[in-house]
Design a protein around this motif. Structure first.
Motif: not given
Lengths: 158, 151
Positions: A26, A29, A32-33, A36-37, A41-42, A44, A157
């Motif tokens: 968890w 997770f 990762l979130i 990403a925000l 990962f692209g 932002g 990616y």
């Protein structure tokens, strides 16, 4: 300890370790979130980058995704018109150009470079909308005629 | 960034819409309900994926959806109020053979739904054989029959 008369293939010790593993998962997770925000990962704030040099400014995304539209903006400070900018062949072979705004007057191929000509007044701003066709590290180079080349690096990616 | 935001928006939107629609909306799956569900899935997918077909996007969307799901389940554990808002509460609709009309009307159930559940689950014949009928949080109707000693 709970002793039961149930014929069952239970293993509470194993289960406890699974639960611990899940909770660790968890946290991954959540990490990762959050990354990403932030844009790792692209899209932002972390992903937006720009580089300048010898009359040429490039705005690009540090991180992009395979076959997802991304944008590159060139700011050409040129005296003469039409404005001419040379772009590295290797980069543009790895992407699919969806749109160039404004449309170039002419495109010429010269060895390892693609020479684009744009008409305009004052500072010429050109936006390339592209879709990367490869993933991994991608390096692009641009230069004004006879000037130092400016490099930008992207990670695509899968 | 947009992958996470889109997924979060879709999750929350669907959660709110289905809560507003009520438990009975999706409880009994007729063919039509099933088709409606498929159409909803299609509409959702378009908004989630957009024109980005990368593996990374897929992974981000799924991790976000599951992550929010886990987060909400942890919040539900911590707060009774939050739990009730998200899950709903069960509702007694028949008590000792007596039908509670205005509750059934508000919950959009009719007596036939209750009798059907009674037949399916307990093999009961008449409403006076029902001790309790409960509209559960899932939208199912559960039946507790009169035992012999209750008569």
């Amino acid at each position: 300890m709970i002793r039961s008369q149930l014929e069952i293939d239970a293993d509470v010790h194993f289960q406890r370790r699974v639960w611990t593993g899940q909770r660790i998962g968890w946290f991954f997770f959540a990490g990762l979130i959050i990354t990403a925000l932030l844009g790792f990962f692209g899209g932002g704030p972390v992903s937006r980058a720009s580089v300048q040099g010898s009359g040429l400014g490039i705005e690009y995304e540090r991180f992009a995704r395979f076959q997802k539209s991304t944008q590159i903006r060139l700011a050409l400070a040129v005296a003469g018109h039409p404005a001419q900018v040379e772009l590295s062949r290797r980069y543009f072979d790895a992407v699919q150009i969806e749109q160039i705004t404004p449309e170039p007057l002419a495109v010429e191929s010269a060895n390892e470079w693609l020479i684009y000509q744009f008409s305009g007044r004052g500072n010429v701003l050109v936006t390339f909308r592209l879709r990367p066709q490869r993933f991994g590290s991608l390096t692009g180079t641009a230069r004004l005629a006879g000037a130092q080349p400016v490099q930008f690096r992207q990670f695509i990616y899968p | 960034m947009d992958a996470v935001l889109r997924a979060a928006a879709v999750y929350i939107f669907l959660l709110v819409v289905f809560r507003i629609a009520g438990e009975r909306t999706m409880a009994s799956m007729t063919t039509f309900d099933f088709v409606l569900l498929l159409i909803i899935a299609e509409a959702t997918q378009q908004a989630l994926i957009g024109d980005d077909f990368s593996l990374t996007k897929m992974m981000l969307v799924i991790v976000t959806l599951i992550g929010i799901d886990i987060g909400i389940s942890l919040l539900k554990d911590r707060s009774r109020l939050f739990h009730k808002v998200i899950e709903g509460v069960p509702l007694i609709i028949v008590e000792d053979g007596r039908v509670l009309d205005d509750r059934m009307r508000r919950a959009r159930i009719d007596l036939e739904d209750v009798l059907q559940a009674a037949r399916e689950r307990q093999g009961l014949e008449r409403v006076d054989q029902i001790k309790y009928a409960v509209l559960e949080r899932t939208g199912e109707i559960s039946i507790i029959p009169n035992t012999r000693s209750d008569r």
